[in-house]
Scaffold this motif. Structure first.
Motif, mmCIF file in Angstrom:
data_model
loop_
_atom_site.group_PDB
_atom_site.id
_atom_site.type_symbol
_atom_site.label_atom_id
_atom_site.label_comp_id
_atom_site.label_asym_id
_atom_site.label_seq_id
_atom_site.Cartn_x
_atom_site.Cartn_y
_atom_site.Cartn_z
ATOM 1 N N ILE A 1 0.844 -1.200 0.000
ATOM 2 C CA ILE A 1 0.000 0.000 0.000
ATOM 3 C C ILE A 1 0.880 1.251 0.000
ATOM 4 O O ILE A 1 0.575 2.243 -0.655
ATOM 5 N N GLY A 2 2.003 1.182 0.730
ATOM 6 C CA GLY A 2 2.876 2.352 0.847
ATOM 7 C C GLY A 2 3.691 2.661 -0.388
ATOM 8 O O GLY A 2 4.238 3.768 -0.509
ATOM 9 N N LEU A 3 3.799 1.699 -1.327
ATOM 10 C CA LEU A 3 4.649 1.889 -2.508
ATOM 11 C C LEU A 3 4.337 3.175 -3.263
ATOM 12 O O LEU A 3 5.232 3.993 -3.524
ATOM 13 N N VAL A 4 3.085 3.377 -3.636
ATOM 14 C CA VAL A 4 2.724 4.539 -4.447
ATOM 15 C C VAL A 4 2.931 5.831 -3.670
ATOM 16 O O VAL A 4 3.456 6.816 -4.206
ATOM 17 N N TYR A 5 2.550 5.852 -2.397
ATOM 18 C CA TYR A 5 2.735 7.044 -1.565
ATOM 19 C C TYR A 5 4.224 7.366 -1.434
ATOM 20 O O TYR A 5 4.626 8.533 -1.512
ATOM 21 N N TYR A 6 5.035 6.350 -1.227
ATOM 22 C CA TYR A 6 6.479 6.547 -1.065
ATOM 23 C C TYR A 6 7.095 7.143 -2.336
ATOM 24 O O TYR A 6 7.897 8.082 -2.270
ATOM 25 N N TRP B 1 16.046 2.734 4.351
ATOM 26 C CA TRP B 1 15.483 3.569 5.412
ATOM 27 C C TRP B 1 16.458 4.664 5.847
ATOM 28 O O TRP B 1 16.046 5.762 6.229
ATOM 29 N N MET B 2 17.759 4.358 5.786
ATOM 30 C CA MET B 2 18.754 5.356 6.169
ATOM 31 C C MET B 2 18.860 6.479 5.140
ATOM 32 O O MET B 2 19.176 7.622 5.479
ATOM 33 N N PHE B 3 18.567 6.161 3.878
ATOM 34 C CA PHE B 3 18.656 7.157 2.799
ATOM 35 C C PHE B 3 17.384 7.095 1.950
ATOM 36 O O PHE B 3 17.418 6.769 0.759
ATOM 37 N N PRO B 4 16.228 7.414 2.547
ATOM 38 C CA PRO B 4 14.946 7.188 1.867
ATOM 39 C C PRO B 4 14.682 8.081 0.672
ATOM 40 O O PRO B 4 13.804 7.779 -0.134
ATOM 41 N N THR B 5 15.443 9.178 0.518
ATOM 42 C CA THR B 5 15.207 10.093 -0.600
ATOM 43 C C THR B 5 16.260 9.969 -1.692
ATOM 44 O O THR B 5 16.189 10.677 -2.696
ATOM 45 N N PHE C 1 6.433 8.517 8.197
ATOM 46 C CA PHE C 1 5.592 7.317 8.298
ATOM 47 C C PHE C 1 5.574 6.538 6.991
ATOM 48 O O PHE C 1 5.692 5.302 6.976
ATOM 49 N N ILE C 2 5.429 7.246 5.862
ATOM 50 C CA ILE C 2 5.389 6.570 4.559
ATOM 51 C C ILE C 2 6.690 5.814 4.310
ATOM 52 O O ILE C 2 6.683 4.670 3.832
ATOM 53 N N ALA C 3 7.816 6.424 4.644
ATOM 54 C CA ALA C 3 9.109 5.761 4.484
ATOM 55 C C ALA C 3 9.193 4.527 5.382
ATOM 56 O O ALA C 3 9.704 3.475 4.975
ATOM 57 N N VAL D 1 9.838 0.970 3.633
ATOM 58 C CA VAL D 1 11.186 0.410 3.779
ATOM 59 C C VAL D 1 11.618 0.169 5.229
ATOM 60 O O VAL D 1 12.570 -0.578 5.467
ATOM 61 N N GLY D 2 10.940 0.792 6.187
ATOM 62 C CA GLY D 2 11.382 0.671 7.571
ATOM 63 C C GLY D 2 10.816 -0.527 8.301
ATOM 64 O O GLY D 2 11.528 -1.200 9.061
#
Length: 643
Positions: free
Chosen positions: A273-278, A338-342, A464-466, A470-471
């Motif tokens: 579910i989080g894929l598209v939001y992320y 998670w450490m480099f989510p962007t 939260f999305i990250a 991935v977290g």
């Protein structure tokens, strides 16, 4: 089905287009590849994007999106069990599962579209419509389709060679739809066009729903239940439900497996579910057409190339051990992301590692489930496959609803702001007073006039999305790796399978039957299938030649025999090659071991022997402990069955 429905479904107009007793090319291509594509496409799109439609297009949020998915999926799990019960008791000329494909076809199209066409009415009415349409699709239409569709391969024929081919075609349809269209084409080409325009969403989903209807009818008309047509008499002993319940739900290995399924499915549900939001808010920009595609394709490459490596590793190190290490890789890859989510490059590297870790659970782990089913048979004296899988189905269905509800609760709780275009804002600024207050005029100004979205969520929302994408799997990966430590079924399964075979032999001899080893029986059945297929072909060819005088019986039969002979020769060659390859591997392994041992000193050899002896003692102790408990349980079950 009722008496009226029985008479209606038995009409010639509903007869299968497949008349041959053998599986045909038309059956494979139309019934098992093209036909299922419509429903699978519709379901895959909904699984990935329906929540986005609710939050971003319909602007839903709050407690509603938390509660309704949970209760709906619990209801869905119940209807799955009910539908299985109904199919088992359906008796028609067309079979027991195929008629329900026909029933599902119009309902898939209607309810699929109902999910997106929300009436312009009061908020209460709209929410009721959403709940009703959601349950009509998942708990009614798709449940009917999926339960009947899942049974088509096993009911198609008893010929294991032909059934294997149908299974491959069925799997290709699923992978092709979800892997190419939903993960590649949809985010890259469709989503940037749809944006948050409800009318465009309705148009696209109307098209997808419309496609599902005729394709499901294609699946119905180009499949056939040859096994059901045999009308076999069930001479097997019916196992009381209470005994199955006790055996399955009190077994330590099954408890570990069900905990595994529960935790793993929950984590996968949150992640999916989080894929598209992320991709929209953390890693990329809203529907940029490239970020989600890269994450899906680059991160998913291991699922394609790794299949060739995972089974050799599992054979060498054990299925449990390879899966356990896989979850550690999942945790590592997730931690990197998670450490480099962007950072797109680092995230893609992390996703690649993560999916490498996911290979064992995708391709190997169900073999551990099969081992556990054999363990249950050794322990109880009866098979519990169907019941065990139904428990898994209930867990899988229910936990997805819980995952959806939890995701939406945290999304809303962290302050998620549904996208709004500049056109929407300027048309009715009073409706977005809260948005102006939260974002400020500078962020509102960032909305361009083309209708695309260009603002950033709060930091808490992005965090939260990250975490969701991935977290979370950093923790669940470690938990599942720890859980697998207790799944030691592989260590003793060989001895248990030998005992099962011994019991089968004793039972056969007690009935006055000749005992044939299972491996020999498989080869005999394979030859029988080939012989029966030829007899069916001859009888059908005679009818064709009588109708078409241009056809020469002997010529057509020779073509068939030549083709069959080539296929048989190829199978035999492949079988011999495998035997030779296995023998060669054993020789090489023995040579490597001998070379390794020759390099060890006498003290090292003595230490090695001690380690092996201790391991053998531990394994023997484990077996004796399990054997004592298992044999006692077996005796209890035999007494219970005799009552």
């Amino acid at each position: 089905m009722s008496r009226t429905k029985k008479r209606l479904i038995d009409a010639p107009i509903f007869d299968s287009k497949i008349k041959s007793g053998n599986v045909t090319a038309k059956e494979k291509w139309f019934g098992y590849l093209l036909g299922p594509a419509g429903a699978m496409l519709l379901n895959a799109i909904l699984a990935t994007y329906l929540n986005i439609y609710y939050t971003d297009v319909l602007k839903l949020g709050g407690l509603f999106l938390v509660i309704f998915p949970i209760f709906s999926k619990i209801f869905d799990a119940i209807t799955n069990v009910i539908m299985g019960y109904i199919i088992d008791r359906t008796k028609t000329k067309q079979g027991k599962a195929r008629p329900w494909l026909l029933v599902s076809a119009p309902f898939l199209a209607i309810t699929g579209l109902m999910l997106f066409i929300i009436p312009n009415a009061s908020e209460t009415f709209r929410l009721i419509w959403i709940v009703v349409s959601y349950n009509l699709f998942y708990s009614f239409a798709f449940t009917i389709y999926n339960m009947s569709h899942s049974l088509m391969v096993p009911l198609s024929t008893r010929n294991t060679l032909q059934r294997g081919e149908l299974s491959v075609f069925n799997q290709i349809a699923t992978i092709m739809i979800t892997g190419i269209i939903v993960a590649l084409i949809f985010p890259m080409a469709i989503m940037p066009i749809l944006g948050v325009d409800a009318s465009k969403w309705i148009l696209v989903m109307a098209l997808v729903s419309a496609i599902a209807l005729p394709l499901t009818l294609v699946e119905y008309y180009f499949t056939r239940e040859r096994v059901t047509e045999e009308q076999p008499i069930d001479a097997g002993e019916k196992i009381p439900f209470k005994l199955q319940l006790k055996t399955v739900l009190t077994d330590k290995y099954m408890i570990v497996l069900y905990l595994y399924f529960l935790i793993g499915t929950f984590a996968a549900g949150i992640k999916n579910i989080g894929l598209v939001y992320y991709c929209n808010y953390v890693l990329g920009t809203y529907n940029d057409g490239i970020t989600q595609m890269l994450v899906s394709v680059i991160g998913g490459l291991p699922m394609g190339i790794g299949i060739f490596a995972v089974w050799p590793l599992a054979k060498k190190f054990g299925k449990r051990n390879v899966t356990l290490v896989g979850f550690l890789l999942i945790a590592l890859g997730s931690a990197i992301c998670w450490m480099f989510p962007t950072n797109l490059v680092i995230v893609l590297i992390g996703q690649f590692i993560k999916n490498m870790g996911g290979l064992p659970t995708a391709y190997v782990f169900m073999a551990l489930f099969a081992d556990s089913l054999d363990h249950l048979e050794w322990k109880s004296g009866f098979r519990s496959d169907g019941f065990s899988m139904s428990v898994y189905s209930v867990i899988a269905t229910g936990i997805i609803g819980i995952a959806t509800g939890v995701f939406n609760a945290l999304l809303t709780g962290t302050g998620y702001i549904a996208p709004v275009t500049k056109e929407q804002y300027l048309a009715n600024p009073d409706a977005y007073v809260g948005l102006t207050t939260q974002l400020g005029a500078d962020k509102i100004a960032e909305l361009d006039a083309t209708g695309s979205v260009a603002f950033i969520q709060y930091a808490g929302v992005n965090n939260f999305i990250a975490f969701a994408f991935v977290g979370l799997e950093v923790f669940t990966g470690l938990i599942l790796a720890g859980l697998l430590v207790f799944l030691t079924v592989e260590k003793t399964i060989g001895r248990k399978q030998a005992k099962i075979r011994e019991r089968q032999k004793e039972a056969a001899l007690a009935r006055g039957e000749k005992w044939i080893e299972p491996e020999t029986r498989v080869l005999m059945e394979e030859q029988n299938f080939i012989t029966e297929a030829r007899e069916i072909f001859i009888s059908e060819l005679k009818v064709k030649c009588e109708k078409n005088l241009k056809l020469d019986f002997e010529t057509e039969l020779k073509k068939y025999d030549d083709k069959t002979e080539k296929a048989n020769l190829k199978r035999e060659q492949n079988r011999k090659k495998k035997e030779e390859k296995d023998a060669e591997k054993r020789v090489k392994a023995e040579a490597r071991l001998a070379s390794k041992l020759s390099k060890l000193s006498s003290s090292q050899l003595a230490a090695r022997e001690k380690r092996l002896a201790r391991k053998a003692e531990r394994d023997q102790a484990l077996w004796l402990k399990e054997k004592a408990k298992g044999e006692a349980y077996y005796e209890q079950m035999q007494i219970a069955l005799s009552k």
